[in-house]
Design an enzyme around this catalytic site. Structure first.
Site, PDB file in Angstrom:
ATOM      1  N   LEU A  32      -8.832  -2.331  -6.729  1.00 35.81           N
ATOM      2  CA  LEU A  32      -7.737  -3.262  -7.344  1.00 35.81           C
ATOM      3  C   LEU A  32      -6.917  -3.799  -6.159  1.00 35.81           C
ATOM      4  O   LEU A  32      -6.535  -5.317  -6.810  1.00 35.81           O
ATOM      5  CB  LEU A  32      -7.611  -2.634  -8.970  1.00 35.81           C
ATOM      6  CG  LEU A  32      -8.045  -1.772  -9.600  1.00 35.81           C
ATOM      7  CD1 LEU A  32      -7.145  -1.741 -10.957  1.00 35.81           C
ATOM      8  CD2 LEU A  32      -7.952  -3.100  -9.972  1.00 35.81           C
ATOM      9  N   GLY A  33      -6.167  -3.456  -4.953  1.00 27.53           N
ATOM     10  CA  GLY A  33      -5.300  -3.475  -4.504  1.00 27.53           C
ATOM     11  C   GLY A  33      -5.153  -2.444  -3.883  1.00 27.53           C
ATOM     12  O   GLY A  33      -5.769  -1.605  -3.504  1.00 27.53           O
ATOM     13  N   GLY A  35      -1.889  -1.943  -0.281  1.00 32.53           N
ATOM     14  CA  GLY A  35      -1.266  -2.127   0.873  1.00 32.53           C
ATOM     15  C   GLY A  35      -1.502  -1.652   2.505  1.00 32.53           C
ATOM     16  O   GLY A  35      -2.430  -1.172   2.668  1.00 32.53           O
ATOM     17  N   THR A  40      -5.287   0.933  -4.973  1.00 37.82           N
ATOM     18  CA  THR A  40      -5.442   1.286  -5.826  1.00 37.82           C
ATOM     19  C   THR A  40      -6.589   0.864  -6.410  1.00 37.82           C
ATOM     20  O   THR A  40      -7.632   0.183  -5.958  1.00 37.82           O
ATOM     21  CB  THR A  40      -4.515   0.121  -6.433  1.00 37.82           C
ATOM     22  OG1 THR A  40      -3.114   0.702  -6.593  1.00 37.82           O
ATOM     23  CG2 THR A  40      -4.455   0.717  -7.884  1.00 37.82           C
ATOM     24  N   LYS A  55      -3.991   5.527  -7.750  1.00 39.12           N
ATOM     25  CA  LYS A  55      -3.164   4.964  -6.388  1.00 39.12           C
ATOM     26  C   LYS A  55      -3.902   6.222  -5.680  1.00 39.12           C
ATOM     27  O   LYS A  55      -3.088   7.059  -5.570  1.00 39.12           O
ATOM     28  CB  LYS A  55      -1.889   4.696  -7.166  1.00 39.12           C
ATOM     29  CG  LYS A  55      -1.063   4.148  -5.956  1.00 39.12           C
ATOM     30  CD  LYS A  55       0.498   4.037  -6.029  1.00 39.12           C
ATOM     31  CE  LYS A  55       0.997   2.591  -5.462  1.00 39.12           C
ATOM     32  NZ  LYS A  55       2.565   2.761  -5.576  1.00 39.12           N
ATOM     33  N   ASP A 154      11.593  -4.229  -7.272  1.00 42.07           N
ATOM     34  CA  ASP A 154      10.450  -4.867  -6.906  1.00 42.07           C
ATOM     35  C   ASP A 154      10.176  -5.684  -7.570  1.00 42.07           C
ATOM     36  O   ASP A 154       9.103  -5.731  -7.609  1.00 42.07           O
ATOM     37  CB  ASP A 154       9.603  -4.207  -5.796  1.00 42.07           C
ATOM     38  CG  ASP A 154       8.353  -4.582  -5.374  1.00 42.07           C
ATOM     39  OD1 ASP A 154       9.316  -6.272  -4.905  1.00 42.07           O
ATOM     40  OD2 ASP A 154       8.080  -5.109  -4.663  1.00 42.07           O
TER      41      ASP A 154
END
Length: 453
Positions: A32-33, A35, A40, A55, A154
């Protein structure tokens, strides 16, 4: 971000055989993503028969031990929260393999990020903008009402998910923390995103007003389609356009949330809602009684002079965001910003020095006395006064250094007349018929002034 369902790619190579299963339970569907230190994954929970967002933090990818601390904090805090706009945490564990990987298993939320919505459309309507604002205020009220308060740190469009027939969801709690740090104690890690985070987060400080600032920056982005970092910052704050394409109550809220000093912002969500309610009441009045905003007040005739300012609801701190406005009120001959060119300014300073010498210090003493008188007269009015609309009726010379501005205004349908002494150069900018925001004492409406920056 952790729970986003769009912008995905496969997390495993189909040619490599069966999908990987984490801890014998979570079968990876796709990524999904990702960093710098974590990613994730969308997974199938084989035991519960549901989709989850997992995550993953690999020990070998850690650039700093602080990332592990933040990861564990995120799992611990989220597991204690229960709100429909906050993803639930189902599990947190570590696999003791060669890579020593840590996992947070969260609720998977199907939706589109606010960033994708702003970038790709369709454009937000005013009603949707207002509903989104109220939904985010609601989840912040829940977080900040915990004991101790929970701070996201954030808030920005990529970390807000839009769902059909549901309130917006706040995601990516990777920078979450609880409570205030003691005054003078800065954090060791700066958390946040440039443009969206308030000045105090640059030194590791954060509080509920910090999240509210980030919300204000997010709303500004939504209203204008521009990143907060794209706006001028010459005055030490984001310069909010006076003609935001949103209803005036929400424009007032954005301005208040983006004040650089935490003490000058709304301190709570409840205070933010009061700004909306107060501004809505103002909008419901007739045009004659409406309190002017900076968008409706006259600009200076030369285009580069001072402007009247509506400072919002009290109380106000003379040493806070409006200290320049306070100085202009208390020091009419020595305002925060001179309104003439360098040569004239030098002449003025030299003349003042000569007069001081010729009078053997009497002139500065007289001015200091007048300064104290003026401060005693206007100090509480500046802090506690409320606004209404007034109109300048005349500008007259009272003495060589001052012009007297006569103006009238109404409070509760009762007419009043006020007088203000300002430096003579003000007559170049304001004249008969100009609209002014009048600050009046709610306990004695005849005591008033107008202010500018």
């Amino acid at each position: 971000m952790p729970e986003r369902a769009s912008g995905t790619r496969e997390a495993h190579d189909p040619s490599a055989g069966a999908p990987r299963v984490i801890s014998g339970r979570y079968r990876i569907v796709r990524q999904l993503g990702e960093g710098s230190s974590a990613r994730t994954l969308l997974c199938d929970d084989l035991r519960e028969g549901r989709r989850v967002a997992v995550k993953e933090l690999r020990f070998e990818h850690l650039e700093d031990w602080k990332y592990l601390e933040l990861f564990e904090r995120e799992a611990t805090i989220l597991s204690r929260l229960d709100h429909p706009a906050v993803p639930r945490v189902f599990d947190f564990f570590q696999e003791e393999d060669a890579s020593r990987t840590f996992y947070i298993v969260q609720e998977f939320i199907e939706g589109t990020s606010l960033e994708e919505r702003v970038t790709s459309g369709p454009m937000l309507g005013r009603q949707e903008f207002e509903e989104l604002t109220m939904g985010l205020l609601d989840v912040l009220d829940y977080l900040h009402s915990r004991v101790p308060p929970v701070l996201h740190r954030d808030i920005k469009p990529p970390n807000i998910l839009l769902r059909r027939d549901a309130p917006p969801t706040l995601i990516d709690f990777g920078g979450v923390c609880v409570g205030w740090r003691p005054p003078g104690v800065a954090g060791t890690t700066v958390v946040g995103t440039f443009g969206y985070m308030p000045p105090e987060q640059l030194v590791g400080q954060a509080g509920p007003t910090s999240d509210l600032y980030s919300l204000g920056a997010t709303l500004l982005h939504l209203a204008t389609g521009r990143q907060p970092s794209d706006f001028p910052f010459d005055s030490g704050r984001i310069e909010v356009p006076p003609d935001l394409p949103v209803d005036p109550p929400f424009a007032s809220l954005i301005e208040a949330l983006l004040r650089p000093a935490p003490r000058d912002r709304p301190q709570t969500v409840e205070a933010a809602l009061r700004i909306l309610a107060t501004s809505h009441q103002r909008e419901s009045r007739s045009l004659a009684d409406r309190i002017p905003s900076t968008a409706t007040l006259p600009a200076s005739r030369t285009g580069d002079g001072p402007r009247f300012v509506d400072m919002g609801p009290p109380p106000r701190d003379p040493a806070g965001e409006f200290k320049d406005v306070y100085r202009n009120l208390i020091h009419p001959l020595f305002p925060a910003r001179r309104l003439w060119g360098p040569l004239n300014h030098l002449t003025w300073v030299a003349s003042s020095a000569v007069v001081s010498v010729l009078t053997m210090g009497i002139a500065p003493a007289v001015y200091a006395w007048k300064f104290r008188v003026r401060m005693n007269e206007y100090d509480e009015l500046f802090k506690r006064g409320e606004f209404t609309r007034g109109v300048i009726r005349s500008v007259e010379v009272r003495q060589s250094s001052y012009y007297t501005f006569k103006y009238d205004y109404e409070v509760a349908d009762v007419p009043y007349v006020g007088f203000m002494d300002y430096a003579h150069e003000m007559a170049r900018y304001w004249d008969h018929g100009d609209s002014v925001p009048v600050l009046y004492d709610p306990n004695d409406a005849s005591h008033s002034c107008f202010v500018y920056r």
